[in-house]
Design a protein around this motif. Structure first.
Motif, PDB file in Angstrom:
ATOM      1  N   LEU A  71     -58.855  34.410  55.551  1.00 19.90           N
ATOM      2  CA  LEU A  71     -58.500  34.960  56.854  1.00 19.90           C
ATOM      3  C   LEU A  71     -57.933  36.368  56.747  1.00 19.90           C
ATOM      4  CD1 LEU A  71     -56.954  31.823  58.610  1.00 19.90           C
ATOM      5  CD2 LEU A  71     -59.325  32.630  58.595  1.00 19.90           C
ATOM      6  N   PHE A  72     -57.168  36.649  55.698  1.00 22.48           N
ATOM      7  CA  PHE A  72     -56.659  37.993  55.441  1.00 22.48           C
ATOM      8  C   PHE A  72     -56.600  38.232  53.941  1.00 22.48           C
ATOM      9  CE2 PHE A  72     -53.539  41.273  54.648  1.00 22.48           C
ATOM     10  CZ  PHE A  72     -53.872  42.225  55.599  1.00 22.48           C
ATOM     11  N   PRO A  75     -65.463  36.715  56.097  1.00 27.07           N
ATOM     12  CA  PRO A  75     -66.181  36.104  57.234  1.00 27.07           C
ATOM     13  C   PRO A  75     -67.597  35.649  56.909  1.00 27.07           C
ATOM     14  CG  PRO A  75     -65.956  38.489  57.510  1.00 27.07           C
ATOM     15  CD  PRO A  75     -65.090  38.109  56.355  1.00 27.07           C
ATOM     16  N   HIS A  76     -68.334  36.411  56.101  1.00 29.97           N
ATOM     17  CA  HIS A  76     -69.707  36.027  55.774  1.00 29.97           C
ATOM     18  C   HIS A  76     -69.727  34.761  54.910  1.00 29.97           C
ATOM     19  CE1 HIS A  76     -71.141  39.663  57.607  1.00 29.97           C
ATOM     20  NE2 HIS A  76     -70.417  40.424  56.801  1.00 29.97           N
ATOM     21  N   PHE A  77     -68.771  34.657  54.017  1.00 35.66           N
ATOM     22  CA  PHE A  77     -68.636  33.464  53.190  1.00 35.66           C
ATOM     23  C   PHE A  77     -68.363  32.238  54.060  1.00 35.66           C
ATOM     24  CE2 PHE A  77     -65.535  30.592  51.189  1.00 35.66           C
ATOM     25  CZ  PHE A  77     -66.232  30.169  50.073  1.00 35.66           C
ATOM     26  N   LEU A  78     -67.424  32.360  54.992  1.00 33.30           N
ATOM     27  CA  LEU A  78     -67.087  31.243  55.870  1.00 33.30           C
ATOM     28  C   LEU A  78     -68.262  30.848  56.753  1.00 33.30           C
ATOM     29  CD1 LEU A  78     -63.418  31.910  57.082  1.00 33.30           C
ATOM     30  CD2 LEU A  78     -64.233  30.114  55.543  1.00 33.30           C
ATOM     31  N   HIS A 123     -69.192  20.479  53.479  1.00 34.56           N
ATOM     32  CA  HIS A 123     -68.208  20.142  54.494  1.00 34.56           C
ATOM     33  C   HIS A 123     -67.081  21.163  54.314  1.00 34.56           C
ATOM     34  CE1 HIS A 123     -70.305  16.525  55.494  1.00 34.56           C
ATOM     35  NE2 HIS A 123     -70.166  16.007  54.286  1.00 34.56           N
ATOM     36  N   CYS A 124     -66.727  21.851  55.381  1.00 35.18           N
ATOM     37  CA  CYS A 124     -65.803  22.988  55.261  1.00 35.18           C
ATOM     38  C   CYS A 124     -64.623  22.828  56.212  1.00 35.18           C
ATOM     39  CB  CYS A 124     -66.551  24.292  55.556  1.00 35.18           C
ATOM     40  SG  CYS A 124     -65.510  25.774  55.486  1.00 35.18           S
ATOM     41  N   LYS A 125     -63.434  23.108  55.692  1.00 36.28           N
ATOM     42  CA  LYS A 125     -62.252  23.211  56.543  1.00 36.28           C
ATOM     43  C   LYS A 125     -61.356  24.308  55.986  1.00 36.28           C
ATOM     44  CE  LYS A 125     -59.631  19.511  54.204  1.00 36.28           C
ATOM     45  NZ  LYS A 125     -58.917  18.231  54.405  1.00 36.28           N
ATOM     46  N   VAL A 126     -60.511  24.840  56.857  1.00 32.68           N
ATOM     47  CA  VAL A 126     -59.612  25.922  56.466  1.00 32.68           C
ATOM     48  C   VAL A 126     -58.173  25.448  56.603  1.00 32.68           C
ATOM     49  CG1 VAL A 126     -58.810  28.268  56.975  1.00 32.68           C
ATOM     50  CG2 VAL A 126     -61.249  27.718  57.146  1.00 32.68           C
ATOM     51  N   HIS A 127     -57.420  25.545  55.510  1.00 32.94           N
ATOM     52  CA  HIS A 127     -56.002  25.228  55.518  1.00 32.94           C
ATOM     53  C   HIS A 127     -55.239  26.474  55.962  1.00 32.94           C
ATOM     54  CE1 HIS A 127     -56.570  21.433  53.273  1.00 32.94           C
ATOM     55  NE2 HIS A 127     -57.499  22.103  52.600  1.00 32.94           N
ATOM     56  N   GLY A 184     -55.282  31.895  55.110  1.00 35.33           N
ATOM     57  CA  GLY A 184     -55.740  30.531  54.920  1.00 35.33           C
ATOM     58  C   GLY A 184     -56.570  30.369  53.661  1.00 35.33           C
ATOM     59  N   ILE A 185     -56.703  29.114  53.229  1.00 38.60           N
ATOM     60  CA  ILE A 185     -57.544  28.740  52.095  1.00 38.60           C
ATOM     61  C   ILE A 185     -58.669  27.861  52.616  1.00 38.60           C
ATOM     62  CG2 ILE A 185     -57.666  27.332  50.005  1.00 38.60           C
ATOM     63  CD1 ILE A 185     -54.999  28.265  49.188  1.00 38.60           C
ATOM     64  N   ALA A 186     -59.895  28.239  52.309  1.00 38.59           N
ATOM     65  CA  ALA A 186     -61.044  27.418  52.692  1.00 38.59           C
ATOM     66  C   ALA A 186     -61.265  26.343  51.639  1.00 38.59           C
ATOM     67  CB  ALA A 186     -62.293  28.279  52.838  1.00 38.59           C
ATOM     68  N   GLU A 187     -61.501  25.123  52.101  1.00 38.13           N
ATOM     69  CA  GLU A 187     -61.843  24.008  51.210  1.00 38.13           C
ATOM     70  C   GLU A 187     -63.255  23.550  51.540  1.00 38.13           C
ATOM     71  OE1 GLU A 187     -60.606  19.368  50.180  1.00 38.13           O
ATOM     72  OE2 GLU A 187     -59.246  20.637  51.357  1.00 38.13           O
ATOM     73  N   LEU A 188     -64.149  23.663  50.568  1.00 38.77           N
ATOM     74  CA  LEU A 188     -65.539  23.266  50.738  1.00 38.77           C
ATOM     75  C   LEU A 188     -65.816  22.047  49.864  1.00 38.77           C
ATOM     76  CD1 LEU A 188     -65.434  26.298  51.627  1.00 38.77           C
ATOM     77  CD2 LEU A 188     -67.695  26.563  50.624  1.00 38.77           C
TER      78      LEU A 188
END
Length: 286
Positions: A241-242, A246-249, A259-263, A276-280
């Motif tokens: 997020l900072f 964005p292209h990765f997400l 399956h993707c979520k952002v902590h 945030g940390i993305a968890e894939l």
């Protein structure tokens, strides 16, 4: 020349901007201006100064205390782009849930993330960590050793990939195997295609990304194309997020392979800046 009346008219707007973005201005000051000045005054890099502080204040062989000492430096001295304690707890929790045996870290930097990952790995696990900057890798190697790693039980290969074995004060033979760490120096896009043949990584079941954000998508697709992701593998990506990825997400959410979520969290050492940390979770489907 701008008239005083026009300048006064813009003053409330400028003050509002300064108040709203004051935390980002402090980040700019601490992470860029202060570092630039101290680099020139001391003739050493920020990373070297951080290691000297850790060397002077941390307990050797105690990874938790070494991470705490890094955190103290970053809060009170100079900013380092380490994962930090808040997001570090997210990494530790996911690592505990998955208990992976083959872990890949992209972006060793000063070794903070490497120590964080290694201390949470089960015995017999192996951590491959890639750093593209030889100067940062030299600092990371010292941090890894200080945290309690040893070369004695792992073949060192070439000079570009020092290897370490994790110890906690007990003999390796008494532990029935221990997590091992291999530090590989080189650009990630050049190292990844050769991980299997040169370093013995058949596939990874846990990947931690904390290098250049613009490289996240490229390196994820490299891991896919070289079949280096085990089915069900977990990928954690910091700073999505900072400063943002964005292209990765977008790819992770729309390609159908994850399956993707952002902590949600805050930027390391700046609680007022959202991050945030993305968890894939890799499904392997198309």
């Amino acid at each position: 020349m701008v008239s005083p009346a026009i300048a006064l008219a813009f003053l409330p707007f400028i003050v509002t901007l300064l108040i709203r973005y004051r935390h980002y201005l402090v980040l700019l000051y601490r992470a860029v201006l202060v570092v630039w000045l101290r680099d020139r005054l001391t003739g050493t890099s920020r990373e070297q100064r951080a290691f000297q502080y850790v060397l002077a204040h941390a307990i050797p062989g105690d990874p938790h205390h070494i991470l705490q000492t890094f955190d103290q430096w970053c809060y009170h001295c100079e900013h380092l782009s380490c994962v930090g304690p808040d997001k570090g707890r997210i990494v530790e929790r996911v690592l505990l849930e998955r208990a992976p045996l083959r872990v890949l870290e992209l972006g060793t930097y000063c070794g903070y993330g490497t120590v964080l990952l290694a201390q949470g790995l089960p015995p017999g696990a192996r951590l491959y960590t890639i750093e593209g900057d030889p100067r940062h890798a030299a600092v990371a190697e010292k941090v890894i050793r200080l945290a309690g790693f040893s070369e004695e039980t792992v073949s060192t290969g070439t000079g570009t990939k020092p290897s370490f074995a994790w110890e906690t004060g007990e003999e390796m033979g008494d532990r029935g195997g221990a997590a091992q760490v291999e530090l590989i120096v080189g650009p990630s896009e050049e190292v990844i295609p050769h991980l299997r043949e040169k370093h013995g990584l058949v596939n990874a079941n846990f990947v931690f990304m904390d290098h250049w954000k613009r490289s996240y998508l490229r390196d994820l697709r490299l891991l896919e194309s070289h079949q280096l992701l085990a089915e069900g593998a977990t990928i954690l990506a910091d700073n999505v997020l900072f400063p943002g990825a964005p292209h990765f997400l977008q790819y992770a959410k729309t390609c159908g392979k994850y399956h993707c979520k952002v902590h949600r969290a805050s930027l390391e050492y700046f609680r007022a800046i959202p991050d945030g940390i993305a968890e894939l979770r890799y499904t392997g489907t198309h």
